[in-house]
Design a protein around this motif. Structure first.
Motif, PDB file in Angstrom:
ATOM      1  N   ASP A 194       0.784  -1.453  -0.195  1.00  0.00           N
ATOM      2  CA  ASP A 194       0.215  -0.091  -0.015  1.00  0.00           C
ATOM      3  C   ASP A 194       0.815   1.298   0.012  1.00  0.00           C
ATOM      4  OD1 ASP A 194      -2.407  -1.034  -0.158  1.00  0.00           O
ATOM      5  OD2 ASP A 194      -2.866  -1.075   1.824  1.00  0.00           O
ATOM      6  N   HIS A 197       1.377   2.149  -3.477  1.00  0.00           N
ATOM      7  CA  HIS A 197       0.237   2.662  -4.014  1.00  0.00           C
ATOM      8  C   HIS A 197      -0.022   4.037  -3.537  1.00  0.00           C
ATOM      9  CE1 HIS A 197      -1.527  -1.831  -4.536  1.00  0.00           C
ATOM     10  NE2 HIS A 197      -0.799  -1.117  -5.477  1.00  0.00           N
TER      11      HIS A 197
ATOM     12  N   ARG B  51     -10.585   1.690  -6.048  1.00  0.00           N
ATOM     13  CA  ARG B  51      -9.097   1.439  -6.455  1.00  0.00           C
ATOM     14  C   ARG B  51      -9.124   1.873  -8.075  1.00  0.00           C
ATOM     15  NH1 ARG B  51      -5.168  -1.343  -3.982  1.00  0.00           N
ATOM     16  NH2 ARG B  51      -5.620  -1.174  -1.643  1.00  0.00           N
ATOM     17  N   LEU B  56      -5.488   2.500  -9.397  1.00  0.00           N
ATOM     18  CA  LEU B  56      -4.604   1.343  -9.036  1.00  0.00           C
ATOM     19  C   LEU B  56      -5.270  -0.055  -9.643  1.00  0.00           C
ATOM     20  CD1 LEU B  56      -4.409   2.382  -5.099  1.00  0.00           C
ATOM     21  CD2 LEU B  56      -2.829   2.800  -7.088  1.00  0.00           C
TER      22      LEU B  56
END
Lengths: 304, 251
Positions: A194, A197, B51, B56
């Motif tokens: 994460d 991300h 997401r 993502l």
């Protein structure tokens, strides 16, 4: 006394007041962990001694490492003031050993800078980009891995010409694939985390993510691998020297010294044994150091 | 004006025989300043939607417009990163283990070209209730709740308009959950943020959101206001079932 305790408090502060303090504090914590590992400390001490010996070789040496004296050849250790004896050309082994340490450390430093860096760059790019970039880079790695290391190094040296620089280059070119593999594996586990991300969402590009977020996490496992490989690198260098493809005579490289002593090994054991012990000592020191570094640098331990 | 508009969003994972449809023809809009919830059981596709918006998830189809900007694939513009930020579920995984709080926040600001970083970091840390003493700590020196506050501070660093919250409290202790939820509610009213929050906990959504969509198997079952939810004024049996089991678990 009070200055010392306040420095310690400053380093171990729960709430560091500046970037510098936080960084030094983290370093000091690692040092404390490392220091509690007796064997790793022993490795570090041996290494520091070898490095000091290399730096101060001109002061510590009793003779010129290249000066031949055929009247004094193959003297046993301790005879005529030759601390570790003399070799087949009457050169003082102790002095040659000291100067040889310079060569060994030079080799180690060069290889340690080239091979892991190359592996790190290739491995992290392959791991982060994925797709065909990954395929191409990893198949290239496989090709290098498919050859036995010493044989490939021999081929490189034969192509490039004998000599210490070419030996280093050859060893580096054959040593990078395992680092690339490790770096890629680490990257694959990190890239879907994460925090990667999050930084992507903050608008960071791939170069920034690889160099500033993935590298710091790969470097610890690479460094451990490097110190554990050091022994192998020194032995490969010594092997190349032994085969006459590394350092050239009259250079006091340890592998070359063993090679020269080989002819006399039955009658004059010290000529080959003493440089062999030196190689053993530096290899062992690096292994112990690597073990200790693993305890300090393992990111999983860092969470404790 | 709507902060987020989604039309006919489909998301597929895998390929060939293993092709699964994670999100199925989902449409919704979130008004500016609104707090919108996505609820459903695990695997219902609620996090996937978040997401997709964040860029993502590769390979989705449909139309999404965020703050007037139409989104494509995984590419997001510089302006998007300034406007939209996300808070992740697990604060133990969302902070770089080797970076201090200071480094995390200053990099977030650097990337947006924000100057005067020192003063802003102090203010941000105060905003999320941490204080300047935490500035040079590493994540392993922080508790779960403190880490999530850092993650919220990081999301706020570029001064976004929209926050995507992916179960921001589910990895935390119950007592800490309340603190974080109150913090999020306060920040929204102070900074006028738009929230899209994913949660499996109806209580959490009820506390923070004005409107919520109930999801099942990648589809929207129902979109309803929180007041209607409280009154059990629902049309779909699945929503009723979900609400009743939630009420029962509280008792």
């Amino acid at each position: 006394m009070s200055a010392e305790t306040s420095l310690k408090e400053w380093l171990l502060a729960e709430e560091p007041q500046s970037r510098r303090q936080a960084r030094w504090g983290a370093w000091y914590q690692s040092w404390l962990t490392f220091r509690s590992n007796t064997l790793a400390m022993a490795g570090l001490i041996i290494l520091v001694l070898i490095i000091l010996a290399a730096i101060f070789a001109p002061l510590l040496a009793t003779d010129d490492p290249f000066a031949q004296d055929l009247g004094q050849r193959l003297l046993a250790p301790g005879v005529d003031g030759h601390l570790l004896g003399t070799d087949s050309l009457g050169r003082d082994i102790y002095s040659r050993l000291l100067y040889g340490a310079r060569i060994s450390i030079y080799i180690v430093l060069l290889v340690a800078m080239v091979a892991p860096l190359l592996g790190l760059v290739i491995g992290t790019i392959a791991g982060y980009m994925g797709g065909w970039t990954d395929e191409v880079l990893m198949r290239l790695t496989d090709i290098f891995l498919a050859f036995p290391r010493l044989i490939l190094a021999l081929a490189f040296v034969a192509a490039l010409g004998a000599g210490i620089e070419n030996a280093v280059l050859a060893i580096s070119l054959t040593a990078w694939p395992p680092y690339a593999r490790i770096a890629r594996a680490e990257t694959l586990t990190i890239r879907s985390a994460d925090f990667i991300h999050a930084i992507r969402l903050q608008g960071a590009g791939p170069i920034r993510i690889i160099t500033r977020h993935i590298w710091p996490l790969c470097i610890s496992s690479l460094m451990i691998r490097v110190t554990l490989d050091m022994a192998g690198i020194i032995l490969t260098a010594a092997g190349l020297g032994f085969l006459g493809l590394g350092a050239q005579p009259p250079s006091p490289e340890w592998g070359a010294m063993i090679s020269e002593g080989r002819k006399y090994i039955l009658d004059y054991w010290w000529v080959a044994t003493i440089p062999g012990l030196a190689i053993f000592a530096i290899s062992l020191a690096f292994n112990l150091l690597g073990d200790g570094l693993r305890d300090v640098l393992d990111p999983k331990e860092g969470g404790a | 004006m709507n902060a987020i508009e989604a039309r006919g969003v489909d998301v597929y994972f895998g390929s060939g025989a293993e092709l699964t449809r994670a999100v199925n023809d989902v449409s919704f809009e979130v008004a500016q300043g609104e707090s919108f919830g996505l609820v459903g059981e695990s695997g219902s596709g609620k996090s996937t939607i978040l997401r997709v918006i964040a860029g993502l998830v590769p390979g989705w189809t449909g139309e999404i417009t965020v703050a007037g900007e139409s989104l494509q694939d995984e590419k997001r513009s510089r302006a998007f990163h300034k406007k939209v930020q996300m808070v992740f579920q697990d604060p133990y995984a969302s902070l770089h283990p080797r970076q201090t709080v200071d480094r995390v926040l200053s990099e977030a600001m650097e990337l947006q070209g924000i100057t005067d970083i020192n003063r802003r970091i102090t203010r941000l840390l105060n905003d999320v209730g941490l204080g300047a003493g935490f500035r040079f700590r590493y994540p392993h020196q922080l508790s779960g709740g403190q880490r999530q506050r850092v993650a919220i501070a990081r999301a706020l660093a570029p001064e976004p308009e929209i926050l995507l919250l992916d179960e921001p409290t589910s990895a935390l202790d119950v007592s800490v959950q309340a603190e974080i939820l109150n913090l999020l509610a306060d920040l929204r009213s102070e900074l006028g943020l738009t929230y899209v929050m994913v949660s499996h906990d109806l209580g959490v959504v009820g506390h923070l959101c004005g409107r919520a969509a109930v999801m099942k198997d990648g589809e929207f079952v129902e979109v309803l206001g929180i007041d209607a939810m409280r009154r059990l004024d629902v049309t779909q049996p699945y929503t009723r079932h979900l609400l009743e089991s939630s009420i029962r678990s509280i008792r």
